[in-house]
Scaffold this active site. Sequence first.
Site, short mmCIF file in Angstrom:
data_model
loop_
_atom_site.label_atom_id
_atom_site.label_comp_id
_atom_site.label_asym_id
_atom_site.label_seq_id
_atom_site.Cartn_x
_atom_site.Cartn_y
_atom_site.Cartn_z
NE ARG A 147 48.86 12.11 46.31
CZ ARG A 147 48.48 13.26 45.42
NH1 ARG A 147 49.31 14.26 45.28
NH2 ARG A 147 47.42 13.14 44.84
CB THR B 158 43.44 19.18 49.10
OG1 THR B 158 43.42 17.80 48.86
CG2 THR B 158 43.12 19.92 47.85
NE ARG C 155 41.18 15.18 34.94
CZ ARG C 155 41.84 16.34 35.76
NH1 ARG C 155 41.35 17.43 35.15
NH2 ARG C 155 42.23 15.99 36.88
CE LYS D 163 43.03 11.48 46.70
NZ LYS D 163 43.37 11.47 45.26
#
Length: 564
Positions: free
Chosen positions: A125, A368, A167, A310
């Site tokens: 990945r 995760t 962020r 996702k």
Amino acid sequence: MAQVVATRSIQSSPLANPSSTALHSQFHSLRPSSFAFKLLIPRRNGNSAVRASFSVSARRSARAEPEVVPVTPADVPKERADTSVSIWSKPAVKRKTKIVCTIGPSTNTREMIWKLAEAGMNVARMNMSHGDHASHQKVIDLVKEYNAQSKDNVIAIMLDTKGPEVRSGDLPQPVMLSPGQQFTFTIKRGVGTADCVSVNYDDFVNDVDVGDMLLVDGGMMSLVVKSKTEDSVNCEVVDGGELKSRRHLNVRGKSATLPSITEKDWDDIKFGVDNKVDFYAVSFVKDAAVVHELKNYLKSCGADIHVIPKIESADSIPNLHSIIAASDGAMVARGDLGAELPVEEVPLLQEEIIRLCRSMGKAVIVATNMLESMIVHPTPTRAEVSDIAIAVREGADAVMLSGETAHGKFPLKAVKVMHTVSLRTEATINGGETPLSLGQALKNHMSEMFAFHATMMSNTLGTSLVVFTRTGFMAILLSHYRPSGTIFAFTNEKTVQQRLALYQGVSPIYMQFSDDAEATFADALTLLQEQGMVKKGEQIALVQSGRQPIWRYQSTHNIQVRKV
């Protein structure tokens, strides 16, 4: 595909000793239903001394002398090693659940990619949130080099888009936040003080409301919104911690109103098209329209790349069915999912997403925090081991490592743990059962019926399956029925071989097809025997079906049982 010899830990020297033949025979006659029963309960034969001896021997050998499960070339006994090629040729029993490894600074060298592949990596990945195209190009080239040289393994390439991440900005030095402290986030650029920091998203003020809970760095810190102005959000710290530069921000129960595919993502997607990657993992997909948009773009480029959304935003949950129906699978991205939704919902959503993907014939990856502690520690927590086992038992096609292999201290050990835990868990799953129906997904296609009955035949006879495919369709369909044997998928397309590396139980093998069906079948069985994947005299189930006929008429389908 990673392959190892599966052994039970109690099968060590006391039970394998020829002098204890009766005891050994007694052990192999056991057919217990549960894991604990398999390990501890001897067969009743009226001989209490034998029963006691068996129980003690089993416990001692399990604790003191477990047989080593080979996971690297160094672990394989000399007589089993293949010296015909430089790359390690694995033993015959294969792990079905696949492993996705994120490649980063800890693993982006030729040596490490080779070692990861040998340890059990099936998919490499590329996380586009980090690094640049040059660094990712290097990794893609190395994986392709490995695939070109490998005799009996192939690694798929997945490109993971960054998505619309919110962020915080840069700070001259980390800020320690304490409970009750006042702190401000502003959309003004370049602010970074002890009580205020910039946010990279201009609509941040409009997306949050007074009373919202703001989570920093996946929930490592939390703040409640007390008030807001035209350009700032004023908060009170609930759970403190050290705030560093560029930390990820979530609002509990809400998703940002940014587009799922940003300008940067489109550049990264074009990069993936140029490099012919196998999968896109698309971040923060909220609805099926995003998937259709990407698939239409790929079609216009003539790119055969599968799309894996996702599931990580609150907005995606009401649209789960339509998102998965439009896609080629789904990734349970538990990090952001657990930040935007209550954490107690995550295990339930994981189970539901896996169930939904399996019922629709789509791939599913659990991701995760699977071995988070192994970023800095050489051994996992027991809860992490259980987490992997649960994902395997629920039927995930693949489990994923993120920071563990990207920047962790023990990337190879993390892969080996995931490999051995998956393999051991698979050994406890009952085989030979009636396969689950895929529901409405492929109900009207003849191939579904043949895949179902081929799986039943394979389970009943205890055989592996052999399928020949140009598109991967039949191999993927068989995978979702979860036969107890391995699915040997022969294809004459390299791209199809790489893509099949993701699917549970599929062993993809590249081979040129000849015009003569019987000659091709014979060549395939000879290859399997030479590589130790099947033994002489063993039976296999050969399936000829699917949407594109090979050596048969469109209206004919067949299942054969052949002896090697």
